[in-house]
Scaffold this active site. Structure first.
Site, PDB file in Angstrom:
ATOM      1  N   LYS A 204       0.868  -1.183   0.000  1.00  0.00           N
ATOM      2  CA  LYS A 204       0.000   0.000   0.000  1.00  0.00           C
ATOM      3  C   LYS A 204       0.903   1.231   0.000  1.00  0.00           C
ATOM      4  O   LYS A 204       1.448   1.602   1.029  1.00  0.00           O
ATOM      5  CB  LYS A 204      -0.918  -0.001   1.222  1.00  0.00           C
ATOM      6  N   GLU A 285       9.555   2.632  10.890  1.00  0.00           N
ATOM      7  CA  GLU A 285      10.511   3.730  10.797  1.00  0.00           C
ATOM      8  C   GLU A 285       9.675   4.992  10.805  1.00  0.00           C
ATOM      9  O   GLU A 285       8.897   5.217   9.884  1.00  0.00           O
ATOM     10  CB  GLU A 285      11.347   3.586   9.518  1.00  0.00           C
ATOM     11  N   CYS A 319      12.993  12.184   7.152  1.00  0.00           N
ATOM     12  CA  CYS A 319      12.989  11.956   8.606  1.00  0.00           C
ATOM     13  C   CYS A 319      14.391  12.178   9.164  1.00  0.00           C
ATOM     14  O   CYS A 319      14.572  12.399  10.358  1.00  0.00           O
ATOM     15  CB  CYS A 319      12.475  10.564   8.939  1.00  0.00           C
TER      16      CYS A 319
END
Length: 514
Positions: A204, A285, A319
């Site tokens: 997805k 993560e 990130c």
């Protein structure tokens, strides 16, 4: 096999490479508007409901559309994956790895085409897009090679009269939920790690970058992946995300994205649903609030460059992005001045131009969130440069620096995920370490210093999964700097590292009396 060194980045100073990339962009332009189906067990299914992918640099331009899976199709995909798992798990590991090596070779040949999709769909400038594709190739190649290393398991002791073996077997069906910010590298890496380990998956992708994922799914089937091993189910998190995380037949969830969604998945996956006979594994993560720390004896030009490029690469939508600079009071003003000057030279604009350093942010929701943080920043600190956004044609926000923030200010604590960096003054090295560790996160960090004692102290005290000395805090290379963080940055799964595949497997001990 010969040793593998990572896929080189394209040298765009070379006219030949510029021309090749421009041709790839023109080719991708000619493919815009294509529709991509849901893919379940090899069957292509077109649905009424679609996700339309828009170019964030030019809101008028439609990249393409993908069909959306609903719960019924999600269930169908789960059944297909369960069926395929029964045969796929029996494939020899080297035969599974061979499919990855072929996929890496195909992607290498079509490198600029994939990068051009990243320029168009994710708004990545050329160099960022090229690095994303190179990383995807690295992941595919690296995990194939890692599988060859662990396929026999690990030697264990046997006593007289017995024979003991310790081996790894796959888990089952996994749900891969991938992010928009590395829509090729992370999506491909998380998917192939699960697959080469002998699992089957439902992918997805992020709803803002589904076309890149659709192209990757086509490539994996071209490389010879059997039907049902990789099922492509774009859809809404609320409609099918929760449904698949909760599903009693889901064996593991591999997620990359926000802290909020990651924590929600972790919580839901912990619940044992009727018919479920295992504890689900979660590989997560999540976010980061990463700090570049500058010592008083640092190379100040290097410090300013490290801060600026850590903060503004891909518009700060990493990130790993350095969104905080903690600078020793002795050099604070000088480093700030150099960073502001460097930032003012960065070219903000359409990522289709080679000259562009920074393109748009991904969508309207991100644009509004970041602009809201900039308003908070004006209250909390001193605006040095940037601070303005323009969403008339695309979602553009100037690279923005705030100075003189309190270490507990919101902009020093909350993940913004945009082109904003905050400067905070530190009294001494103890204070630097204290501020560096004062967030809920622990993903990346950098120390710019020439003081060996401080470097060694930081090595022990700076609590992040990826710590860098005298460089940026972004840009981990697969196999060189295994990537993953502590605390609220996730499960420290270390993507691109030697033990990553083991997270997708379970160990089995057999002992035979002779």
């Amino acid at each position: 096999m010969q040793a593998y060194t990572h896929e080189p980045f394209t040298n765009f100073a070379d006219e030949k490479n510029i021309k090749a990339f421009e041709e790839a962009l023109a080719y991708v332009q000619s493919q815009l508007g294509t529709h991509y189906p849901v893919v379940i067990g090899g069957e292509k299914i077109t649905t009424e409901e679609k996700i339309v992918s828009i170019n964030p640099a030019n809101k008028e331009e439609v990249i393409g559309s993908v069909s959306m899976a609903d719960q019924e199709l999600a269930e169908k995909a789960m059944t297909a994956a369960l069926t395929a798992f029964e045969t796929w798990k029996t494939w020899k590991p080297e035969h599974r790895a061979n499919i990855l090596f072929r996929a890496a070779a195909i992607m290498r040949r079509r490198k600029h085409e994939f990068s051009s999709y990243l320029v168009k769909e994710a708004g990545k400038p050329w160099k960022e897009a090229d690095a994303d594709t190179a990383e995807a190739i690295d992941f595919i190649e690296y995990y194939g090679r890692q599988m060859l290393k662990i396929k026999e398991g690990v030697p264990v002791q046997s006593r007289a009269g017995e024979y003991n073996q310790f081996s790894y077997i796959p888990l089952g069906v996994g749900i891969i939920i991938s992010p928009f910010n590395f829509p090729l590298a992370i999506m491909a890496g998380t998917t192939v790690a699960a697959i080469v380990s002998g699992n089957t998956v439902l992918l997805k992708p992020a709803n803002s970058t589904p076309i890149v994922a659709a192209k990757f799914v086509e490539l994996m089937h071209e490389a010879g992946l059997p039907s049902g091993v990789l099922n492509f189910v774009p859809g809404s998190g609320a409609k099918i995300g929760d449904y698949l995380v909760d599903h009693p037949k889901t064996r593991f969830v591999s997620f990359t994205g926000s802290r909020e969604v990651g924590c929600r998945i972790y919580e839901r996956a912990a619940k044992v649903n009727p018919g479920q006979i295992w504890l689900k594994r979660v590989i997560a993560e999540m976010g980061g609030k990463d700090t570049v720390v500058v010592d008083n004896d640092a190379d100040l030009d290097l410090a300013a460059a490290s801060i600026v490029y850590s903060a503004f690469g891909f518009s700060g939508q990493k990130c790993s992005a350095g969104s905080r600079a903690v600078v020793h009071q002795d050099v604070y003003d000088e480093v700030l001045e150099k960073a502001v000057a460097l930032t003012k030279q960065l070219k903000l604009g359409n990522p289709e131009s080679l000259e562009t350093y920074m393109g748009p942010v991904i969508d309207e929701k991100s644009f509004k969130k970041i602009m809201n943080y900039i308003e908070i920043g004006k209250e909390e600190g001193r605006l040095m440069t940037g601070g303005e956004g323009d969403d008339s044609t695309g979602y553009y926000i100037q690279p923005t620096i705030f100075a003189d923030l309190d270490e507990n200010a919101r902009l020093m604590q909350e993940e913004i995920f945009g082109p904003v960096v905050t400067f905070c003054k530190a009294r001494d090295f103890d204070h630097m370490m204290q501020v560096a560790n004062n967030t809920d996160y622990g993903l990346t960090g950098a120390l710019i210093s020439n003081n060996r004692e401080h470097i060694e102290r930081a090595r022990a005290e700076f609590h992040v999964g990826n710590l860098y000395f005298n460089r940026t805090c972004t840009g981990a290379i697969v196999g060189y700097q295994p990537f993953g963080g502590f605390n609220m940055s996730g499960t420290d799964s270390k993507a691109g590292g030697p033990d990553y595949l083991l997270l997708h497997m379970q160990a089995k001990t057999t002992s035979e009396m002779l």
